[in-house]
Design a protein around this motif. Structure first.
Motif, mmCIF file in Angstrom:
data_model
loop_
_atom_site.group_PDB
_atom_site.id
_atom_site.type_symbol
_atom_site.label_atom_id
_atom_site.label_comp_id
_atom_site.label_asym_id
_atom_site.label_seq_id
_atom_site.Cartn_x
_atom_site.Cartn_y
_atom_site.Cartn_z
ATOM 1 N N UNK A 119 0.840 -1.188 0.000
ATOM 2 C CA UNK A 119 0.000 0.000 0.000
ATOM 3 C C UNK A 119 0.878 1.242 0.000
ATOM 4 N N UNK A 120 0.448 2.317 -0.591
ATOM 5 C CA UNK A 120 -0.839 2.466 -1.254
ATOM 6 C C UNK A 120 -0.848 1.887 -2.667
ATOM 7 N N UNK A 121 0.321 1.705 -3.272
ATOM 8 C CA UNK A 121 0.391 1.151 -4.630
ATOM 9 C C UNK A 121 1.562 0.188 -4.675
ATOM 10 N N UNK A 122 1.577 -0.627 -5.666
ATOM 11 C CA UNK A 122 2.732 -1.475 -5.889
ATOM 12 C C UNK A 122 2.531 -2.909 -5.459
ATOM 13 N N UNK A 123 3.628 -3.652 -5.571
ATOM 14 C CA UNK A 123 3.601 -5.071 -5.240
ATOM 15 C C UNK A 123 5.009 -5.532 -4.922
ATOM 16 N N UNK A 124 5.094 -6.703 -4.323
ATOM 17 C CA UNK A 124 6.354 -7.394 -4.105
ATOM 18 C C UNK A 124 6.202 -8.774 -4.713
ATOM 19 N N UNK A 125 7.120 -9.133 -5.595
ATOM 20 C CA UNK A 125 7.158 -10.483 -6.154
ATOM 21 C C UNK A 125 8.246 -11.224 -5.392
ATOM 22 N N UNK A 126 7.933 -12.418 -4.913
ATOM 23 C CA UNK A 126 8.870 -13.169 -4.097
ATOM 24 C C UNK A 126 9.065 -14.576 -4.646
ATOM 25 N N UNK A 127 10.224 -15.129 -4.343
ATOM 26 C CA UNK A 127 10.530 -16.512 -4.703
ATOM 27 C C UNK A 127 11.317 -17.123 -3.558
ATOM 28 N N UNK A 128 11.007 -18.356 -3.255
ATOM 29 C CA UNK A 128 11.710 -19.071 -2.195
ATOM 30 C C UNK A 128 12.605 -20.133 -2.837
ATOM 31 N N UNK A 129 13.896 -20.083 -2.498
ATOM 32 C CA UNK A 129 14.867 -21.023 -3.046
ATOM 33 C C UNK A 129 15.346 -21.944 -1.930
ATOM 34 N N UNK A 130 15.336 -23.252 -2.171
ATOM 35 C CA UNK A 130 15.793 -24.170 -1.135
ATOM 36 C C UNK A 130 17.292 -24.039 -0.914
ATOM 37 N N UNK A 131 17.717 -24.122 0.343
ATOM 38 C CA UNK A 131 19.126 -24.017 0.699
ATOM 39 C C UNK A 131 19.747 -25.397 0.832
ATOM 40 N N UNK A 132 19.012 -26.325 1.444
ATOM 41 C CA UNK A 132 19.567 -27.643 1.739
ATOM 42 C C UNK A 132 19.739 -28.458 0.472
ATOM 43 N N UNK A 133 20.816 -29.261 0.441
ATOM 44 C CA UNK A 133 21.039 -30.180 -0.682
ATOM 45 C C UNK A 133 19.922 -31.199 -0.729
ATOM 46 N N UNK A 134 19.545 -31.590 -1.945
ATOM 47 C CA UNK A 134 18.531 -32.622 -2.100
ATOM 48 C C UNK A 134 17.105 -32.099 -2.125
ATOM 49 N N UNK A 135 16.899 -30.829 -1.889
ATOM 50 C CA UNK A 135 15.539 -30.283 -1.964
ATOM 51 C C UNK A 135 15.446 -29.412 -3.200
ATOM 52 N N UNK A 136 15.508 -30.045 -4.342
ATOM 53 C CA UNK A 136 15.593 -29.352 -5.621
ATOM 54 C C UNK A 136 14.383 -28.507 -5.941
ATOM 55 N N UNK A 137 14.509 -27.661 -6.969
ATOM 56 C CA UNK A 137 13.422 -26.788 -7.376
ATOM 57 C C UNK A 137 12.194 -27.577 -7.824
ATOM 58 N N UNK A 138 11.070 -26.934 -7.730
ATOM 59 C CA UNK A 138 9.835 -27.515 -8.229
ATOM 60 C C UNK A 138 9.123 -28.420 -7.250
ATOM 61 N N UNK A 139 9.639 -28.557 -6.047
ATOM 62 C CA UNK A 139 9.028 -29.464 -5.079
ATOM 63 C C UNK A 139 7.638 -28.991 -4.670
ATOM 64 N N UNK A 140 7.458 -27.685 -4.485
ATOM 65 C CA UNK A 140 6.168 -27.139 -4.042
ATOM 66 C C UNK A 140 5.863 -25.870 -4.816
ATOM 67 N N UNK A 141 5.774 -25.933 -6.099
ATOM 68 C CA UNK A 141 5.580 -24.759 -6.925
ATOM 69 C C UNK A 141 4.205 -24.146 -6.668
ATOM 70 N N UNK A 142 4.179 -22.834 -6.474
ATOM 71 C CA UNK A 142 2.941 -22.106 -6.302
ATOM 72 C C UNK A 142 2.825 -21.114 -7.450
ATOM 73 N N UNK A 143 1.857 -21.303 -8.309
ATOM 74 C CA UNK A 143 1.652 -20.380 -9.413
ATOM 75 C C UNK A 143 0.710 -19.266 -8.980
ATOM 76 N N UNK A 144 0.914 -18.100 -9.528
ATOM 77 C CA UNK A 144 0.023 -16.977 -9.272
ATOM 78 C C UNK A 144 -1.237 -17.194 -10.098
ATOM 79 N N UNK A 145 -2.384 -17.078 -9.474
ATOM 80 C CA UNK A 145 -3.648 -17.192 -10.183
ATOM 81 C C UNK A 145 -4.024 -15.799 -10.666
ATOM 82 N N UNK A 146 -3.759 -15.503 -11.945
ATOM 83 C CA UNK A 146 -3.992 -14.160 -12.470
ATOM 84 C C UNK A 146 -5.477 -13.851 -12.613
ATOM 85 N N UNK A 147 -6.331 -14.848 -12.452
ATOM 86 C CA UNK A 147 -7.771 -14.594 -12.501
ATOM 87 C C UNK A 147 -8.262 -13.982 -11.192
ATOM 88 N N UNK A 148 -7.454 -14.118 -10.118
ATOM 89 C CA UNK A 148 -7.836 -13.600 -8.809
ATOM 90 C C UNK A 148 -6.776 -12.641 -8.283
#
Length: 161
Positions: A119-148
């Motif tokens: 507020x009052x305007x704007x946004x924050x885009x965030x991404x979470x990157x795993x630190x530990x070995x063996x927890x590769x990308x894509x394990x819990x992908x959350x897509x933005x629902x642009x319809x909402x």
């Protein structure tokens, strides 16, 4: 999981193409100081580059954009804030397109990502990157629902002591 204190870096940059390179350099330097593994540093630099490029392209507001890095047990949270209230929208890019793949890369490289309005305007885009070995990308992908767009995803909470 141990409960260590999160490490935090905050940076404000101008909305210029040169600032994207500055954001990448800053990310590399901070993660090196935090003794993060090189794979995390490489991935974080790419994610920061994509999100910062989108913020520069938005060029809404005189205050530039912000880069926040939070390293805590198990994850690096990357946040890029700008003054453009429009939600991030993944695009379809043809084979010869020079753009349109950034959010797809963020989706592939992060365990989850999203955005929230500020507020009052704007946004924050965030991404979470795993630190530990063996927890590769894509394990819990959350897509933005642009319809909402009125119901943005919020970032994972940062524990405070």
């Amino acid at each position: 999981m141990s409960r260590s204190r999160p490490q935090l870096s905050l940076l404000t940059l101008d909305s210029t193409p040169e600032s994207v390179a500055g954001a990448r350099r800053h990310t590399a330097q901070v993660l090196q100081c935090w003794r993060a593994r090189s794979e995390l540093c490489d991935t974080a630099r790419l994610v920061v580059s994509e999100l910062a490029t989108n913020a520069v392209r938005a060029r809404c507001g005189p205050d530039g954009f912000t880069l926040t890095l939070v390293l805590r047990d198990g994850a690096l949270l990357v946040q890029v804030g700008d003054q453009d209230p429009r939600p991030p929208r993944p695009r379809t890019a043809g084979p010869d397109a020079t753009g349109g793949r950034g959010l797809h890369l963020v989706d592939e490289l992060s365990s989850r990502w999203g955005y929230y309005r500020t507020s009052p305007h704007g946004k924050v885009v965030w991404a979470e990157l795993p630190v530990a070995d063996g927890s590769g990308p894509g394990a819990r992908t959350t897509l933005v629902d642009v319809r909402l767009p009125a119901l943005p995803a919020s970032p994972p909470p940062v524990e405070r002591r």
